[in-house]
Design a protein around this motif. Sequence first.
Motif, PDB file in Angstrom:
ATOM      1  N   ARG A 138       0.863  -1.177   0.000  1.00 51.22           N
ATOM      2  CA  ARG A 138       0.000   0.000   0.000  1.00 51.22           C
ATOM      3  C   ARG A 138       0.897   1.224   0.000  1.00 51.22           C
ATOM      4  O   ARG A 138       1.905   1.275   0.712  1.00 51.22           O
ATOM      5  CB  ARG A 138      -0.948  -0.006   1.193  1.00 51.22           C
ATOM      6  CG  ARG A 138      -0.276   0.067   2.559  1.00 51.22           C
ATOM      7  CD  ARG A 138      -1.319   0.236   3.663  1.00 51.22           C
ATOM      8  NE  ARG A 138      -0.716   0.444   4.962  1.00 51.22           N
ATOM      9  CZ  ARG A 138      -0.542  -0.505   5.866  1.00 51.22           C
ATOM     10  NH1 ARG A 138      -0.941  -1.740   5.597  1.00 51.22           N
ATOM     11  NH2 ARG A 138       0.020  -0.230   7.033  1.00 51.22           N
ATOM     12  N   ALA A 139       0.535   2.181  -0.829  1.00 55.02           N
ATOM     13  CA  ALA A 139       1.377   3.355  -0.976  1.00 55.02           C
ATOM     14  C   ALA A 139       0.563   4.487  -1.584  1.00 55.02           C
ATOM     15  O   ALA A 139      -0.474   4.268  -2.226  1.00 55.02           O
ATOM     16  CB  ALA A 139       2.593   3.049  -1.860  1.00 55.02           C
ATOM     17  N   GLY A 140       1.026   5.681  -1.373  1.00 60.05           N
ATOM     18  CA  GLY A 140       0.402   6.857  -1.945  1.00 60.05           C
ATOM     19  C   GLY A 140       1.440   7.930  -2.189  1.00 60.05           C
ATOM     20  O   GLY A 140       2.427   8.038  -1.453  1.00 60.05           O
ATOM     21  N   LEU A 141       1.244   8.711  -3.233  1.00 63.32           N
ATOM     22  CA  LEU A 141       2.136   9.813  -3.562  1.00 63.32           C
ATOM     23  C   LEU A 141       1.556  11.113  -3.028  1.00 63.32           C
ATOM     24  O   LEU A 141       0.441  11.159  -2.503  1.00 63.32           O
ATOM     25  CB  LEU A 141       2.340   9.865  -5.078  1.00 63.32           C
ATOM     26  CG  LEU A 141       2.902   8.577  -5.707  1.00 63.32           C
ATOM     27  CD1 LEU A 141       3.020   8.725  -7.218  1.00 63.32           C
ATOM     28  CD2 LEU A 141       4.240   8.210  -5.089  1.00 63.32           C
ATOM     29  N   ASN A 143       0.441  13.609  -4.590  1.00 66.62           N
ATOM     30  CA  ASN A 143      -0.714  14.038  -5.358  1.00 66.62           C
ATOM     31  C   ASN A 143      -1.618  12.833  -5.600  1.00 66.62           C
ATOM     32  O   ASN A 143      -1.154  11.767  -5.988  1.00 66.62           O
ATOM     33  CB  ASN A 143      -0.249  14.653  -6.693  1.00 66.62           C
ATOM     34  CG  ASN A 143      -1.400  15.283  -7.449  1.00 66.62           C
ATOM     35  OD1 ASN A 143      -2.277  14.593  -7.920  1.00 66.62           O
ATOM     36  ND2 ASN A 143      -1.378  16.609  -7.559  1.00 66.62           N
ATOM     37  N   ALA A 144      -2.917  13.015  -5.383  1.00 65.17           N
ATOM     38  CA  ALA A 144      -3.852  11.905  -5.569  1.00 65.17           C
ATOM     39  C   ALA A 144      -3.886  11.438  -7.016  1.00 65.17           C
ATOM     40  O   ALA A 144      -4.040  10.244  -7.290  1.00 65.17           O
ATOM     41  CB  ALA A 144      -5.254  12.323  -5.116  1.00 65.17           C
ATOM     42  N   GLY A 148      -3.177   7.677  -8.496  1.00 63.43           N
ATOM     43  CA  GLY A 148      -4.024   6.940  -9.433  1.00 63.43           C
ATOM     44  C   GLY A 148      -3.246   6.443 -10.638  1.00 63.43           C
ATOM     45  O   GLY A 148      -3.491   5.328 -11.128  1.00 63.43           O
ATOM     46  N   ILE A 149      -2.302   7.252 -11.129  1.00 62.84           N
ATOM     47  CA  ILE A 149      -1.480   6.817 -12.264  1.00 62.84           C
ATOM     48  C   ILE A 149      -0.632   5.617 -11.873  1.00 62.84           C
ATOM     49  O   ILE A 149      -0.518   4.644 -12.629  1.00 62.84           O
ATOM     50  CB  ILE A 149      -0.598   7.986 -12.749  1.00 62.84           C
ATOM     51  CG1 ILE A 149      -1.467   9.090 -13.357  1.00 62.84           C
ATOM     52  CG2 ILE A 149       0.428   7.497 -13.770  1.00 62.84           C
ATOM     53  CD1 ILE A 149      -0.688  10.331 -13.729  1.00 62.84           C
ATOM     54  N   LEU A 150      -0.055   5.674 -10.669  1.00 60.50           N
ATOM     55  CA  LEU A 150       0.758   4.546 -10.198  1.00 60.50           C
ATOM     56  C   LEU A 150      -0.096   3.292 -10.078  1.00 60.50           C
ATOM     57  O   LEU A 150       0.331   2.196 -10.474  1.00 60.50           O
ATOM     58  CB  LEU A 150       1.396   4.894  -8.855  1.00 60.50           C
ATOM     59  CG  LEU A 150       2.214   3.784  -8.183  1.00 60.50           C
ATOM     60  CD1 LEU A 150       3.372   3.348  -9.063  1.00 60.50           C
ATOM     61  CD2 LEU A 150       2.714   4.234  -6.808  1.00 60.50           C
ATOM     62  N   PHE A 151      -1.308   3.427  -9.563  1.00 62.90           N
ATOM     63  CA  PHE A 151      -2.194   2.282  -9.431  1.00 62.90           C
ATOM     64  C   PHE A 151      -2.538   1.706 -10.799  1.00 62.90           C
ATOM     65  O   PHE A 151      -2.599   0.482 -10.985  1.00 62.90           O
ATOM     66  CB  PHE A 151      -3.467   2.699  -8.692  1.00 62.90           C
ATOM     67  CG  PHE A 151      -4.446   1.585  -8.499  1.00 62.90           C
ATOM     68  CD1 PHE A 151      -4.174   0.545  -7.624  1.00 62.90           C
ATOM     69  CD2 PHE A 151      -5.647   1.571  -9.197  1.00 62.90           C
ATOM     70  CE1 PHE A 151      -5.082  -0.498  -7.453  1.00 62.90           C
ATOM     71  CE2 PHE A 151      -6.561   0.542  -9.034  1.00 62.90           C
ATOM     72  CZ  PHE A 151      -6.275  -0.490  -8.151  1.00 62.90           C
ATOM     73  N   GLY A 152      -2.753   2.582 -11.791  1.00 63.63           N
ATOM     74  CA  GLY A 152      -3.025   2.101 -13.138  1.00 63.63           C
ATOM     75  C   GLY A 152      -1.843   1.358 -13.737  1.00 63.63           C
ATOM     76  O   GLY A 152      -2.021   0.361 -14.448  1.00 63.63           O
ATOM     77  N   ILE A 153      -0.623   1.835 -13.454  1.00 63.01           N
ATOM     78  CA  ILE A 153       0.578   1.146 -13.951  1.00 63.01           C
ATOM     79  C   ILE A 153       0.665  -0.259 -13.354  1.00 63.01           C
ATOM     80  O   ILE A 153       0.980  -1.235 -14.048  1.00 63.01           O
ATOM     81  CB  ILE A 153       1.835   1.972 -13.619  1.00 63.01           C
ATOM     82  CG1 ILE A 153       1.837   3.274 -14.420  1.00 63.01           C
ATOM     83  CG2 ILE A 153       3.104   1.166 -13.899  1.00 63.01           C
ATOM     84  CD1 ILE A 153       2.959   4.226 -14.053  1.00 63.01           C
ATOM     85  N   PHE A 174      -4.995   7.333  -1.162  1.00 61.87           N
ATOM     86  CA  PHE A 174      -5.291   8.661  -1.714  1.00 61.87           C
ATOM     87  C   PHE A 174      -5.337   9.739  -0.631  1.00 61.87           C
ATOM     88  O   PHE A 174      -5.062  10.902  -0.895  1.00 61.87           O
ATOM     89  CB  PHE A 174      -6.632   8.618  -2.458  1.00 61.87           C
ATOM     90  CG  PHE A 174      -6.601   7.771  -3.694  1.00 61.87           C
ATOM     91  CD1 PHE A 174      -5.963   8.207  -4.841  1.00 61.87           C
ATOM     92  CD2 PHE A 174      -7.202   6.528  -3.697  1.00 61.87           C
ATOM     93  CE1 PHE A 174      -5.933   7.424  -5.989  1.00 61.87           C
ATOM     94  CE2 PHE A 174      -7.188   5.731  -4.838  1.00 61.87           C
ATOM     95  CZ  PHE A 174      -6.543   6.190  -5.989  1.00 61.87           C
ATOM     96  N   ASP A 175      -5.714   9.354   0.581  1.00 58.38           N
ATOM     97  CA  ASP A 175      -5.881  10.327   1.665  1.00 58.38           C
ATOM     98  C   ASP A 175      -4.774  10.240   2.697  1.00 58.38           C
ATOM     99  O   ASP A 175      -4.970  10.568   3.867  1.00 58.38           O
ATOM    100  CB  ASP A 175      -7.244  10.112   2.342  1.00 58.38           C
ATOM    101  CG  ASP A 175      -8.397  10.271   1.378  1.00 58.38           C
ATOM    102  OD1 ASP A 175      -8.283  11.127   0.480  1.00 58.38           O
ATOM    103  OD2 ASP A 175      -9.387   9.524   1.514  1.00 58.38           O
ATOM    104  N   GLY A 176      -3.618   9.797   2.285  1.00 52.17           N
ATOM    105  CA  GLY A 176      -2.509   9.664   3.216  1.00 52.17           C
ATOM    106  C   GLY A 176      -2.528   8.324   3.921  1.00 52.17           C
ATOM    107  O   GLY A 176      -3.465   7.543   3.814  1.00 52.17           O
ATOM    108  N   GLY A 177      -1.520   8.074   4.661  1.00 54.47           N
ATOM    109  CA  GLY A 177      -1.384   6.800   5.354  1.00 54.47           C
ATOM    110  C   GLY A 177       0.051   6.319   5.291  1.00 54.47           C
ATOM    111  O   GLY A 177       0.894   6.900   4.595  1.00 54.47           O
TER     112      GLY A 177
END
Length: 220
Positions: A138-141, A143-144, A148-153, A174-177
Amino acid sequence: MGGGDLPVLLFFLALLALPLYALLLVPFEIRFSGGYEAGEVRGFCAFCWAVVSLRLLWTEGAPCAEVALGRSVLFSTPLGGEEEEEEIEEKTGEEKPAAGPGAREMLAAARAVLPGALNLLGYTLARCRIACGRIRFRAGLDNAADTGILFGIVQAINGVLAPTPFRVDMTPLFDGGEAAGRAEGRVLIERPLTILIAAALFAVSAPVRTAVWPLIRGEA
């Protein structure tokens, strides 16, 4: 030996040969898993053949090694001897004298045995089969949209890996973590005894005897 004794002898020879042949067919299995969460890294690696296994564990404390027969642990020992030796040297102020072959001798030995080592590696890899491999994280950048682009990749990568035993699963934040991940896999080496025989032949080959054995005996 009478004629009636021959079938009995063949029967007992078959009883001896069948287990040996069965052991020859038992694959050597390597299982591994590891994870990162809450700033901690944990890992597990097991080398299994039949009911015997060697396990390497990385937990909160020092790593340790276990030898097990089935589910029963026969022997366990921590892996941290080098750090203890360094602490002893710091307390006593003594350093061990440098010993062993130099870089030039090691390089020459490596060049001498490289062709045979590559042949052995190719022979081993030809008998390896990856049973499964999976990565979950699980990861997030920042910018949301980038998340989403990373998840699509990752989803596109999964589409490519669909015919294979590999898979990558992502939970987007998407909301941090806090980021975390886990990887696990299993590799099978078919007919390991044939690989042991090939390794033994490599160990007694002329390049190894002339280039490596003198280094081991300290004659270089």
